[in-house]
Write a protein that holds these residues in place. Structure first.
Motif, mmCIF file in Angstrom:
data_model
loop_
_atom_site.group_PDB
_atom_site.id
_atom_site.type_symbol
_atom_site.label_atom_id
_atom_site.label_comp_id
_atom_site.label_asym_id
_atom_site.label_seq_id
_atom_site.Cartn_x
_atom_site.Cartn_y
_atom_site.Cartn_z
ATOM 1 N N ASP A 52 -1.781 2.071 -1.159
ATOM 2 C CA ASP A 52 -1.172 1.824 -2.469
ATOM 3 C C ASP A 52 -1.223 0.347 -2.826
ATOM 4 O O ASP A 52 -1.579 -0.030 -3.944
ATOM 5 C CB ASP A 52 0.293 2.294 -2.482
ATOM 6 C CG ASP A 52 0.378 3.812 -2.381
ATOM 7 O OD1 ASP A 52 -0.675 4.466 -2.616
ATOM 8 O OD2 ASP A 52 1.452 4.340 -2.053
ATOM 9 N N MET A 53 -0.853 -0.469 -1.860
ATOM 10 C CA MET A 53 -0.821 -1.912 -2.090
ATOM 11 C C MET A 53 -2.219 -2.440 -2.421
ATOM 12 O O MET A 53 -2.406 -3.190 -3.389
ATOM 13 C CB MET A 53 -0.273 -2.610 -0.839
ATOM 14 C CG MET A 53 -0.362 -4.112 -0.861
ATOM 15 S SD MET A 53 0.705 -4.833 -2.104
ATOM 16 C CE MET A 53 2.196 -5.064 -1.150
ATOM 17 N N ILE A 54 -3.197 -2.009 -1.642
ATOM 18 C CA ILE A 54 -4.558 -2.518 -1.861
ATOM 19 C C ILE A 54 -5.112 -2.029 -3.201
ATOM 20 O O ILE A 54 -5.727 -2.795 -3.950
ATOM 21 C CB ILE A 54 -5.476 -2.110 -0.683
ATOM 22 C CG1 ILE A 54 -5.034 -2.870 0.580
ATOM 23 C CG2 ILE A 54 -6.943 -2.412 -0.988
ATOM 24 C CD1 ILE A 54 -5.717 -2.441 1.841
ATOM 25 N N GLY B 131 -12.430 -4.587 7.036
ATOM 26 C CA GLY B 131 -13.141 -4.573 5.751
ATOM 27 C C GLY B 131 -13.811 -3.229 5.507
ATOM 28 O O GLY B 131 -13.834 -2.722 4.377
ATOM 29 N N SER B 132 -14.333 -2.657 6.576
ATOM 30 C CA SER B 132 -14.929 -1.321 6.471
ATOM 31 C C SER B 132 -13.891 -0.300 6.025
ATOM 32 O O SER B 132 -14.196 0.602 5.242
ATOM 33 C CB SER B 132 -15.515 -0.878 7.813
ATOM 34 O OG SER B 132 -16.594 -1.678 8.173
ATOM 35 N N ALA B 133 -12.678 -0.459 6.526
ATOM 36 C CA ALA B 133 -11.604 0.467 6.154
ATOM 37 C C ALA B 133 -11.352 0.396 4.648
ATOM 38 O O ALA B 133 -11.158 1.421 3.979
ATOM 39 C CB ALA B 133 -10.332 0.143 6.930
ATOM 40 N N VAL B 134 -11.380 -0.825 4.112
ATOM 41 C CA VAL B 134 -11.163 -0.994 2.671
ATOM 42 C C VAL B 134 -12.325 -0.370 1.894
ATOM 43 O O VAL B 134 -12.129 0.324 0.896
ATOM 44 C CB VAL B 134 -10.982 -2.487 2.322
ATOM 45 C CG1 VAL B 134 -10.873 -2.683 0.813
ATOM 46 C CG2 VAL B 134 -9.746 -3.055 3.029
ATOM 47 N N LYS C 272 -11.941 6.910 -3.083
ATOM 48 C CA LYS C 272 -11.293 6.968 -4.387
ATOM 49 C C LYS C 272 -12.301 6.760 -5.525
ATOM 50 O O LYS C 272 -11.909 6.598 -6.678
ATOM 51 C CB LYS C 272 -10.213 5.882 -4.499
ATOM 52 C CG LYS C 272 -9.158 5.947 -3.417
ATOM 53 C CD LYS C 272 -8.076 6.950 -3.748
ATOM 54 C CE LYS C 272 -7.065 7.032 -2.618
ATOM 55 N NZ LYS C 272 -6.144 8.151 -2.758
ATOM 56 N N SER C 273 -13.591 6.676 -5.187
ATOM 57 C CA SER C 273 -14.658 6.427 -6.161
ATOM 58 C C SER C 273 -14.383 5.188 -7.002
ATOM 59 O O SER C 273 -14.549 5.185 -8.220
ATOM 60 C CB SER C 273 -14.837 7.629 -7.085
ATOM 61 O OG SER C 273 -15.176 8.751 -6.312
#
Lengths: 128, 494
Positions: free
Chosen positions: A33-35, A58-61, A68-69
């Motif tokens: 949510d925050m990101i 970074g991969s996680a982001v 979420k496209s």
């Protein structure tokens, strides 16, 4: 990576760039949510971690955005795909641009020079 | 430096008279002490193995014959004898010599090592390759008793005994890993080495043999049987012999002449089975401050050669992450009886030594065995115990399958604390803790945290124990950033 990110943000401010530093203390579960909120509000996103880039924070982001496209470039800073020999930790970090000067340089290169004053950036950092 | 000066390769060493070898050792030790006094390094182990290394290089023909150093931090003398003596003072410095054997550093470095217990498997691979190519070169692996606390060593021994190739395993037994070794195997070896009764019996049997041998060969077989059963009564030799190894020793690992004799015999015996040569060495040998305090001499910072005392460091502004973790763990354990501490032979490096002072009965040093540590912790967790597994990031790599198969799959609350995450500096590529986020993030049920400073670390320790699932906290080597430390630990919302 939070302390060098904060230092880099100070330098960026002198160049007219407003950078917000987020302490992403939980790698997993990711604070989605925050990101997501952050990336809605701020055009540029840089992730920082003292871990290999592949499969890291970074991969996680990136995975989150893919899921979420969200069409947005994630600029990732971390350790490239090679082994590093012995040297002092500071030398090693600067080889990977993971020091304040390196972060500033990276942001300059990615965002293009000269900076537009209205171009804020968020530095989403894996803490240490 | 009259001898070492002229030694630029092991060939030069072979020109030296046997009686002069102890002098060569002495000169190598001085070089090692000097290098470590400047750069820090693995002083104790390297001094302890110097005589053994001189004997091995005197007998075997590197680089046709191969030598592998398990862990590798004891191999400074090997570097000194293989053309790198003038660069020893660059050990662990940027662009200098690595603190470990490294294939691209020298043709004499057969196999890169650093994480313990890989040596026997690697040496067996090299030996088997030689056999496949029809070559009879000798392959020697030097493994410490610390390296024998890791299960991989036994996997290597198991196959070596089965293949029956004439691999030479030298057990460099100094009774220590970084700290005093613990565990049943160690006690077994110690018992073997100090058994006066066995020595006495062996001597008597020898006397008996010399009398009986006058009566001819037929009696020798039963005598051999007696010898073997006697050995089985007293020795750890039976353990290795039952794995298909011939066991020799124990020998004084500082008696170069005897070791040269033993290795000469083995070198010329092509048809023998694999052999285990047990040598007893003293960590820090030849340098009083290191002999007197082997724990402190394991990995040293730059020091004064006269006194052995560390040179004054710039005073740290903040406590180390290791210490902050240990104090937070102690605080949590005071309130929760079910918390226990686990270390894989790194009690001082991880701060578990501090926890052990408070809770000796709730502390487990499992040996250099991260895989076992993890499954052991998983077992504890099934009974409601809350294990704190304090393992360096680089060493937890060794427990990858147990983390998935034993911990995460069963969603067991095992709590990992990964010291030395990120770049570690002078230990180099083998030790950087830069993979943990990647190799842990892909596993279901894991919670992974990283603090931004030492204050957040202490709260994360508490937060970990409140999760009913596996958790990981990663934090770097060295000192905190100097922030205010909260008195009371709090739980962080995930």
């Amino acid at each position: 990576m939070v302390p060098p990110a904060i230092q880099a943000a100070k330098v960026l401010k002198e160049h007219g760039i407003h950078a917000l530093v987020l302490n992403a203390r939980f790698v997993k579960p990711l604070d989605e949510d925050m990101i997501l909120k952050l990336c809605e509000a701020i055009p540029h996103l840089v992730t920082l971690e003292e871990n290999v880039l592949m499969g890291g924070f970074g991969s996680a982001v990136l995975e989150l955005f893919s899921q979420k496209s969200i069409q947005k470039t994630v600029h990732r800073m971390g350790i490239p795909d090679r082994f590093f020999d012995h040297a002092t930790p500071n030398e090693l970090l600067s080889m990977c641009n993971l020091h304040p000067e390196g972060i500033v340089k990276f942001v300059q290169e990615k965002l293009g020079k000269p900076f537009k004053k209205s171009s804020p950036v968020s530095l989403v950092s894996l803490p240490l | 430096m009259s001898f070492l000066h002229g030694i630029n390769s092991p060939k030069d060493l072979k020109q030296i008279r046997r009686v002069d070898l102890p002098k060569v050792s002495k000169e190598i030790r001085s070089t090692i002490i000097e290098a470590c006094s400047l750069n820090g390094g693995h002083l104790g182990a390297s001094l302890g193995a110097t005589d053994l290394i001189v004997a091995l290089h005197y007998v075997f023909n590197m680089p046709q014959d191969k030598m592998i150093w398990d862990v590798g931090h004891q191999a400074y003398a090997h570097k000194a004898l293989t053309g790198r003596k003038d660069r020893l003072n660059t050990l662990r410095k940027t662009n200098g010599l690595s603190g470990f054997p490294k294939r691209d550093e020298s043709p004499y470095d057969t196999f890169g090592t650093a994480h313990a217990s890989t040596g026997i498997s690697a040496a067996l691979g090299v030996k088997t390759a030689k056999s496949l190519k029809g070559k009879k070169d000798n392959v020697v692996v030097v493994v410490g008793d610390g390296g024998l606390t890791g299960g991989l060593s036994y996997e290597g021994l198991n196959q070596a005994g089965h293949l029956k190739d004439n691999l030479i395993v030298v057990l460099n037994d100094n009774g220590m890993s970084i700290a005093q070794n613990v565990g049943a195997i160690t006690q077994f070896l110690t018992k073997r080495a100090s058994s006066e009764l066995y020595e006495k019996s062996r001597q008597e049997l020898k006397n008996l043999l010399s009398v009986i041998s006058e009566h001819g060969v037929p009696l020798l077989r039963p005598i051999e049987k007696i010898r073997k059963s006697l050995k089985s009564l007293f020795s750890s030799g039976i353990f290795f012999e039952s794995l298909g190894f011939r066991y020799l020793g124990p020998f004084d690992g500082h008696d170069i002449e005897t070791m040269v004799d033993v290795f000469e015999n083995l070198k010329h015996d092509e048809n023998r089975s694999p052999v285990l040569v047990h040598v007893i060495t003293q960590k820090g040998k030849g340098y009083a401050p290191a002999e007197n305090d082997p724990l402190a001499s394991h990995g040293v910072k730059p020091f004064d050669i006269e006194t052995g005392k560390s040179l004054p460091q710039k005073k740290a502004q903040a406590p180390s992450y290791t210490n902050v973790f240990a104090q937070a763990l102690i605080k949590c354990a005071q309130e929760d009886q079910s918390i226990v501490g686990i270390t894989a032979a790194m009690s001082s490096g991880t701060g578990i030594d501090l926890f052990q002072k408070e809770f000796p009965n709730r502390t487990f040093d499992v040996g250099i065995a991260e895989q076992h540590a993890t499954v052991f912790a998983a077992g504890l967790a099934t009974e409601g115990i809350k294990p704190a597994c304090a393992i360096y990031s680089t060493f937890l790599q060794r427990a990858f399958d147990p983390i998935i198969h034993d911990v995460a799959l069963q969603n067991l609350p095992v709590h990992f604390f990964l010291d030395r995450s990120g770049f570690v500096g002078d230990d180099g590529a083998t030790h950087h803790g830069v993979f943990d986020v990647s190799y842990l993030r892909c596993i279901p049920n894991m919670v992974i945290m990283a603090p931004k400073d030492e204050n957040e670390l202490q709260h994360m320790v508490k937060t970990s124990f409140e999760q009913n699932q596996p958790t990981v906290v990663r934090y770097p080597r060295g000192n905190g950033v100097g922030v205010h430390m909260d008195e009371t630990l709090k739980s962080l919302p995930i």
